[in-house]
Scaffold this motif. Structure first.
Motif: not given
Ligand SMILES: [Zn+2]
Lengths: 254, 206
Positions: A13, B152, B191-192, B188-189, B163, B166-167, A20, A51, A54, A48, B198-199, A15-16, B195-196, A22, B202-204
């Motif tokens: 878990x 977003x 953030x993940x 943690x979860x 997200x 952090x970013x 980032x 992503x 972007x 990620x 967003x990914x 990965x995110x 990102x899932x 973080x 955006x069709x990443x």
């Protein structure tokens, strides 16, 4: 092993947070090691990162013209790195990689010894096998202990630099009464010598374990009562008290 | 929207750029990168023109101080030259690689020892000055990309904040957890999960 499964499931878990940037440094390193072994996390991190790029694109901003000149002139004096050498083993190994490799070697030794036991051999071999198994488990547990300290809710980080330019940090947790020492850029301590960690109990130096290279190390002993952490070079095997001037002394947070 | 950031005159004075690099530029960037890896300085100046806006914008967002941002962005661009031969196309696009390097350098800068102390004080001050959903909202309204803004909006409140804090602000997930008063494992979860979403939005692909 049950705790390993749990450990792994938690790691996936991250990965995110990893993508980032973080994570705490020690966790970043532990997870980086995990990426080497886990294609699905590797794929996810790559996605990620794309992503996140972007998200970077969404805040693009024209830099001042002087920056272009500075960079294009700047590269004249910068030597490009050669392509990485593909052969495995050229890369310096991190502490966690060593631990893991050792654990695997020991596990193999254990299974060979276990086979010998099944063949009807001696108690001594049996005991060796048991020792090997325990050592392998201890290595895995140390990895987990490093993660646990770093992820503790009261973990605090202090950073420093040795005269040789290595960057170091200590992550300590009062609730876990443990500390993790991390170093990057340590030079070889020299033949017959080792780096040794110390807890500074308000002036009295208490041995806290040995290290010979970069990486994350769970310090031996409790952080309770210590006002700082020191690093010295000692004869191989370590000393009961420092025999050289500390390369570095870091004050722990109150 | 008025910035209440106590960090000084950090509002962007440069021109916002149109969203990133068009997708059609991707193969061109890889081509350029392989020439840069062989020491081609003309290729590097073209690479600079393609990437410096993204690198600079991201660093400014995270570091906030203009003078320091310029220094960091400059280091990143020179690092792209230095490390060009280490770029591996099978591990992601040039853009993704450059953004990763830039973000890494930017967070390292804001987390360096002295900065960390200042930031703690800063953050305490900011936390009192304005609620964090306002911060996230400010970030969002300043995004230049319609697609990123739309995606977003598809996130839950906590995913979006996890997200963006952090970013764009360079917070560690522990700091994010403290800021949002949410347990670490949840952050943690989130953030993940964020990102899932967003990914996928955006069709990443990689
Ligand atoms: Zn994994």
């Amino acid at each position: 092993m049950k705790h390993d499964m749990k450990h792994d499931a938690e790691l996936h878990t991250l990965t995110g947070a990893y993508a980032l940037h973080a994570l705490a440094p020690a966790e970043h390193e532990v997870f980086g090691e995990h990426l080497g072994d886990c294609p699905s996390c590797r794929q996810e991190v790559a996605e990620f990162s794309a992503t996140a790029a972007r998200l970077a694109g969404a805040v693009a901003l024209a830099p001042p013209a002087r920056m272009r000149d500075a960079v294009l002139h700047g590269i004249d004096s910068v030597r490009q790195l050669p392509p990485p050498v593909p052969a495995a083993g050229r890369q310096p190994m991190t502490f966690t990689a060593i631990l893991r490799r050792k654990a695997i070697t020991l596990a193999i030794a254990a299974s060979i010894a276990a086979a010998a036991v099944l063949g009807g051999v001696t108690v001594r071999q049996n005991r060796l096998a048991e020792e090997a198994r325990q050592q392998a488990q201890a290595s895995e547990r140390r990895l987990q202990d490093v993660s646990a300290v770093v992820a503790a809710s009261d973990a605090r980080t202090v950073r420093g630099r040795t005269p040789g330019g290595a960057t170091t940090s200590v992550v300590s947790s009062t609730s876990r009464n443990r500390a993790v020492f991390m170093a990057a850029g340590l030079s070889d301590p020299g033949a017959g010598r080792t780096y040794q960690l110390w807890f500074d109990d308000h002036g009295a130096m208490r041995p806290a374990g040995l290290l010979t290279r970069d990486g994350a190390t769970l310090m031996e002993g409790g952080v309770q009562g210590a006002s700082g952490v020191g690093l010295t070079v000692e004869p191989a095997g370590g000393s009961a008290r420092p025999t050289t001037r500390p390369l570095m002394l870091l004050a722990l947070p109150d | 929207m008025r910035r209440t950031d106590p960090g000084g005159p950090s509002a962007p004075t440069g021109q916002p750029l149109p969203f990133g690099v068009p997708d059609t530029a991707a193969p061109r960037l890889e081509e350029l990168m392989s020439r840069v890896a062989r020491g081609d300085k003309d290729a590097f100046s073209a690479l600079y023109d393609a990437l410096s806006g993204i690198v600079f914008g991201l660093v400014v967002r995270v570091v906030r101080n203009r003078a320091q941002s310029e220094e960091v962005a400059q280091e990143v661009m020179i690092d792209l030259w230095r490390q060009a031969a280490r770029y591996r196309p099978d591990q992601g696009s040039v853009l993704s690689w450059a953004a990763t390097l830039a973000h890494r350098r930017a967070v390292d800068r804001v987390r360096s020892a002295q900065a960390a102390i200042n930031r703690e004080q800063d953050q305490a001050a900011r936390q009192q000055a304005r609620p964090f959903d306002e911060v996230a909202e400010q970030v969002e309204t300043r995004l230049e990309s319609e697609q990123v803004r739309r995606c977003m909006r598809g996130l839950t409140e906590i995913q979006r904040q996890a997200v963006t804090l952090a970013y764009y602000q360079g917070l560690t997930y522990r700091e994010v957890a403290e800021t949002l008063r949410t347990p670490l494992p949840t952050i943690k979860t989130r953030m993940r999960d964020g990102l899932i979403r967003l990914r996928d939005c955006m069709g990443v692909t990689t």
